[in-house]
Design a protein around this motif. Structure first.
Motif, mmCIF file in Angstrom:
data_model
loop_
_atom_site.group_PDB
_atom_site.id
_atom_site.type_symbol
_atom_site.label_atom_id
_atom_site.label_comp_id
_atom_site.label_asym_id
_atom_site.label_seq_id
_atom_site.Cartn_x
_atom_site.Cartn_y
_atom_site.Cartn_z
ATOM 1 N N LYS A 168 0.826 -1.204 0.000
ATOM 2 C CA LYS A 168 0.000 0.000 0.000
ATOM 3 C C LYS A 168 0.865 1.261 0.000
ATOM 4 N N GLY A 169 1.904 1.223 0.850
ATOM 5 C CA GLY A 169 2.809 2.370 0.952
ATOM 6 C C GLY A 169 3.463 2.670 -0.379
ATOM 7 N N ALA A 170 3.922 1.610 -1.036
ATOM 8 C CA ALA A 170 4.593 1.789 -2.315
ATOM 9 C C ALA A 170 3.632 2.378 -3.336
ATOM 10 N N LEU A 171 2.385 1.909 -3.285
ATOM 11 C CA LEU A 171 1.383 2.432 -4.223
ATOM 12 C C LEU A 171 1.097 3.904 -3.923
ATOM 13 N N GLN A 172 1.012 4.194 -2.598
ATOM 14 C CA GLN A 172 0.775 5.593 -2.193
ATOM 15 C C GLN A 172 1.885 6.493 -2.742
ATOM 16 N N GLN A 173 3.103 5.977 -2.548
ATOM 17 C CA GLN A 173 4.249 6.739 -3.025
ATOM 18 C C GLN A 173 4.158 6.940 -4.528
#
Lengths: 239, 400, 392
Positions: free
Chosen positions: C187-192
């Motif tokens: 999720k974090g990577a996608l957010q980034q």
């Protein structure tokens, strides 16, 4: 002032030497002359005769080297002695009439005449009164307030005669007084001089070579080479 | 006895008066020269007077703010206000510059003054028109000699200023009229560079890797800002309390604040010995020469007039006028000529003094001195003529 | 002769007259020319004058949250933008690959969870079997069909199965947590990945574009600066000496340097609680009543005149009259041609140079306004309409 016992002017053996030593020139070599009160004499001589020197000595402008001069009652020179104040002497005892009138251009003719008594310390009003009277006597009283430049030559000469007379000096020296004038006017001047000489008992010496007036003198001194020779004149009437 | 001199003057009054006028113009020039000298000294004096200051605080080791440049931080005045004996303190900047007025330049001294009540040091003492500065920016009070008029706009560096007041005799020591503007504007005018220089400086800063770091992108802006601010003034003017000696206050500031302080007499000495010294001496020397020339000309005029009357003097002498009278006549005429000349000279000098571009101060004391000098010179000059007159031979009147 | 004397006398008299005249018209003997005015009673409207620059109330600096390279920028300086609009994008570089790796990792962890769940099922089955065996053997013991020792063995087997199940359950929990962590990573990577887009936070105007595609930026460095044009105000500075009475809500006139002839209406928004200690100025924000069109330039110099409320009528003079003599403020009053110094106390003043006189003067008093020179009580004065050199 015309004392009856005045002797007029008298010079005896008057000598004048210019310069010193080898270059010395004797201008006057013992001149004798006497002009009595009321007398008009002529003094004639060519240029270089010593005429000017004599006139200057008579006028107390230069001093003679030797000889005696008596004016009125006073001995002026006596062999090297002279009275101390020649200027006051000129003012009071000698009247001058010149070839040109030599009036003071910035004074009117009354003051021109009145100047001498004023210089002698007379009050202005008195001096003017006397001057005016004299001018009337000489028939130019009506121009009393004119300046010299407004007058003709003859009129100016009359003013200068008035000036010479104002102090009633024992002697008047007139140096070529008629030279610039025609013969009528010249004779008129001589007539006035004679009248005045009589009236004021003044001795008048007229230096001249004016042929028009020489015949009028009763007595003439000729001067040649520093010596005078007295001759009787024609004494022609000038009227 | 009548006055021969007076009669002669009346007789030839035209010549006499014209000669007097000519002489008067010469005397007028001499008086003006004296006035120029006095004006020069007075310019320096009024400049100090007009500040209203008792003490001048300047950068240590300088003789500022007039004779040398001096710069101080503009917050020093606050600490000076705390010094004992100090009544008032005000920052001031001086900047000699060309003020643009309607397309041409006017040499002026731009003075930056702190806002404050009337009587704040540095302010113009009095106005002749308009009002004092009320806005803290872009208003100016100008000396009338600048030629500015109320309501006009003048350009000082990058900004336009409105002339709101006019004053008089507010000049710098070299006679340039002053223009008073608010201190902050003056600081900007003094230190802010022109636009091209600013842009070039910014580019230099941006090109310098030491200042333009990727990690600290605001550094170059901070640097640019710091380079275009100015917190300096040229001097702080102090007024001392009435009951203290300015020198004592000055000494304690010198000692504890490590600043140079000048009192009024010291400042005057700097002005006269360092600033206007040479030009004042130049004028003074010229004045002396002019006075000598004038005296000589007076002597020649009197001599020539007398020599023109040789014949009359000879006749006067021949008919027995005493030397005293003749000498008196010449001297009276000479002095009379001198008096007319002086009067004419004083009048002309007074009339043309305002035309001079710099201040011409005609002091009555100078005029009095001039009058005495003229009379003395005329008397002396007449001696030459009298000597010649007395030498005239009365025999000259007799022909031959 | 009389005429000459008269002429000379007239010339001399004329000269002397001029001489006396010039001596009394100039120089120290001359009377000082002054102009006077009478003190009039009127109300003045004091005003404050400040100077400032045009600034925007809201300024947005838009840039990447991590160090990265600019991929493209969709707007130019001067563009109007809307909230939510994509203004540009940063280059994600290897972010997508990392996201894929994270996703694969998630699948692996999910499988591990399934395996752990199966283990738990297996443990449950073992425990059920052990329980059943124990109950059967206990019944058999009551019939003494088997020995006590055999029952004890079955009880031990049941406890082993119980412990095995607990271990399997713990394993499953670990696997679940592992999955949650991996999913958060993804999720974090996608957010980034989504933050690489530069998105407008509000409506506004692009005023600066500081980086072009290809530039690598540190986190926090701005790519675009956007302002809210409706929030333009003047950051004005007022000299502290002349700022009394300044407060929020006062109306103001604003003159911009580029349009000096025109003034704009505005008002004081707020007085900054912090003053500038170095410049000794009070700061205030002044807003336009209507934002001028065209927009004033940000950073442009502006003059602000703030009108203070009208005072009541009191004696008023031109402040040029006021002098400081012997440390007292006062004015030169003219009484029957005599000069007298009248100390005064001053009140408010307006920008036209008028000042209120609180004490010291009465209405109708004649006071000196302008003078050619500084005055003192011995000065001779000459009253004129206007001083020399001043054009009317």
């Amino acid at each position: 002032m015309a004392e009856s016992n005045s002797i007029g002017i008298k010079i005896q053996n008057l000598r004048k030497r210019y310069g010193e030593g080898d270059t010395a020139v004797d201008a006057l070599k013992g001149v004798d002359m006497q002009v009595g009160p009321g007398e008009v004499v002529g003094l004639v001589g060519p240029s270089g005769s010593g005429k000017s020197t004599l006139l200057k000595c008579l006028g107390a402008v230069i001093e003679p080297t030797a000889g005696k001069m008596t004016l009125g009652h006073d001995v002026i020179y006596d062999d090297g002695w002279k009275i101390p104040d020649l200027r006051a002497l000129r003012r009071d005892k000698i009247g001058f009439v010149f070839q040109a009138p030599y009036l003071i251009p910035f004074l009117d003719i009354t003051d021109n005449v009145a100047l001498l008594p004023m210089l002698a310390g007379r009050p202005n009003a008195e001096a003017r009164k006397r001057a005016l009277a004299l001018l009337h006597e000489l028939d130019i009283g009506h121009r009393a307030n004119a300046m010299p430049s407004q007058l003709s030559g003859g009129e100016q000469q009359r003013v200068s005669i008035a000036r010479a007379l104002i102090n009633q000096p024992p002697v008047i020296l007139a140096d070529e007084p008629t030279a610039p004038l025609d013969s009528n006017r010249a004779l008129a001047v001589i007539r006035i001089l004679n009248q005045m000489a009589q009236q004021y008992q003044t001795a008048i010496i007229v230096v001249t070579h004016d042929e028009k007036i020489i015949p009028t003198f009763k007595r003439i001194y000729h001067i040649r080479d520093g010596k005078t020779y007295e001759e009787p004149g024609e004494g022609k009437s000038f009227l | 006895m009548i006055s021969l001199a007076g009669r002669d003057i009346i007789h030839s009054w035209g010549k006499f008066v014209l000669t007097g006028f000519g002489l008067g113009l010469l005397i007028g020039v001499t008086l003006s020269m004296a006035g120029i000298y006095r004006g020069m000294v007075d310019d320096a004096k009024v400049m100090l007077d007009n500040t209203g200051a008792d003490l001048w605080v300047v950068q240590q080791g300088t003789q500022g703010p007039y004779a040398e440049s001096s710069s101080l931080y503009d917050d020093i005045y606050r600490s000076l206000l705390d010094m004992p004996g100090v009544l008032r303190a005000a920052n001031v900047t001086y900047l000699n510059m060309q003020v643009n007025h309607g397309g041409h330049d006017v040499s002026a001294m731009v003075v930056g003054v702190m806002p404050g009540e009337p009587g704040t040091p540095g302010h113009p003492l009095y106005l002749i028109a308009g009002r004092h500065i009320t806005r803290s920016h872009y208003e100016a009070v100008a000396d009338i000699n600048t030629g500015f008029q109320l309501g006009e706009h003048i350009q000082i560096r990058r900004n336009l200023y409105t002339v709101v007041g006019l004053t008089r005799r507010m000049v710098s020591y070299n006679g340039d009229p002053m223009v008073f503007i608010p201190l902050k504007d003056a600081q900007q005018a003094q230190f802010l560079k022109d636009n091209d220089a600013l842009i070039q400086q910014r580019r230099r800063n941006a090109d310098n890797p030491a200042f333009n770091r990727p990690q600290t992108p605001d550094l170059v802006d901070a640097l640019n800002a710091s380079q275009s601010t100015n917190t300096y003034v040229n001097a702080v003017l102090l007024q001392t309390k009435p009951d203290v000696f300015p020198e004592e206050v000055a000494e304690s500031i010198r000692r504890w604040k490590r600043l140079q302080v000048y009192t009024r007499p010291q400042m005057e000495a700097i002005m006269f010995n360092k600033l206007i010294d040479k030009s004042a001496k130049q004028i003074a020397l010229f004045l002396v020469i002019l006075a000598i020339v004038s005296a000589t000309i007076v002597a020649f005029i009197i001599y020539t007039l007398t020599m023109g009357k040789t014949r009359e003097i000879a006749v006067l002498k021949l008919i027995g006028t005493p030397n005293r009278t003749i000498a008196g006549m010449i001297m009276q005429q000479s002095i009379g000529l001198g008096v007319i000349g002086f009067v004419v000279g004083k009048i002309t000098a007074t009339f043309w003094a305002p035309i001079f571009p710099k201040y011409v101060l005609l002091e009555p004391a100078d005029a009095l001195r001039g009058f005495i000098a003229v009379v003395l010179i005329c008397a002396l000059a007449s001696l030459l003529a009298i000597r010649a007159a007395l030498k005239i031979d009365p025999a000259e009147a007799i022909s031959g | 002769m009389k005429a000459r004397t008269l002429a000379l006398i007239s010339v001399v008299v004329a000269l002397l007259a001029v001489f006396v005249f010039v001596n009394f018209r100039s120089g120290p003997f001359a009377a000082i020319r002054v102009t006077v005015a009478s003190v009039e009673k009127r109300a003045i409207a004091p005003a404050l004058f400040g100077i400032g620059t045009v600034e925007a109330q809201y300024t947005y600096k838009i840039g990447p949250t991590v160090a990265s390279r600019v991929k493209h920028i969709a707007v130019q300086v001067g563009d109007l933008i809307h909230a939510g609009q994509v203004l540009g994008e940063m280059d994600p570089v290897d972010l997508d690959d990392r996201i894929n790796a994270q996703k694969a990792n998630r699948q692996r962890v999910a499988s591990a969870v399934q395996a752990a769940e199966a283990q738990v099922q297996d443990g449950i089955a073992r425990l059920q079997h052990a329980n059943a065996q124990l109950q059967r053997y206990q019944k058999l013991l009551t019939t003494h069909a088997i020995s006590q020792e055999t029952v004890d063995i079955k009880r031990q087997e049941q406890r082993i199965a119980q412990a095995g199940l607990a271990a399997d359950r713990a394993n499953l929990d670990v696997a679940h947590r592992d999955l949650a962590r991996v999913e958060a990573d993804v999720k974090g990577a996608l957010q980034q990945r989504s933050n690489q887009q530069l998105i407008a936070p509000a409506d506004g105007l692009v005023v600066a574009r500081d980086a072009d595609p290809g530039t690598t930026l540190v986190a926090g460095q701005a790519v675009l600066i956007v302002i809210d044009p409706n929030s333009l105000w003047i950051n004005a500075r007022f000299d502290q000496l002349r700022a009394s009475g300044l407060r929020a809500g006062l109306s103001a006139r604003i003159a911009l340097r580029s349009q000096a002839e025109q003034t704009f209406a505005g008002s004081v928004l707020r007085l900054e609680p912090l003053a500038d200690a170095v410049t000794e100025e009070t700061l205030a924000k002044v807003v336009f009543d209507d934002i001028p069109d065209p927009l004033p330039l940000v950073g442009e110099l502006a003059e602000v005149t703030v009108a203070l409320p009208m005072h009541s009528a009191v004696p008023v003079i031109n402040k040029a009259s006021v002098q400081r003599i012997d440390n007292r403020l006062g004015v030169w009053r003219v009484d029957d041609g005599e000069l007298r110094f009248a100390p005064v106390t001053l009140g408010a003043e307006d920008l036209e140079g008028s000042v209120e006189i609180l004490t010291g003067l009465n209405q109708g008093d004649q006071v000196v306004v302008y003078s050619e020179r500084a005055l003192n009580t011995r000065s001779r004065i000459a009253i004129v309409e206007q001083l020399a050199g001043v054009s009317p």
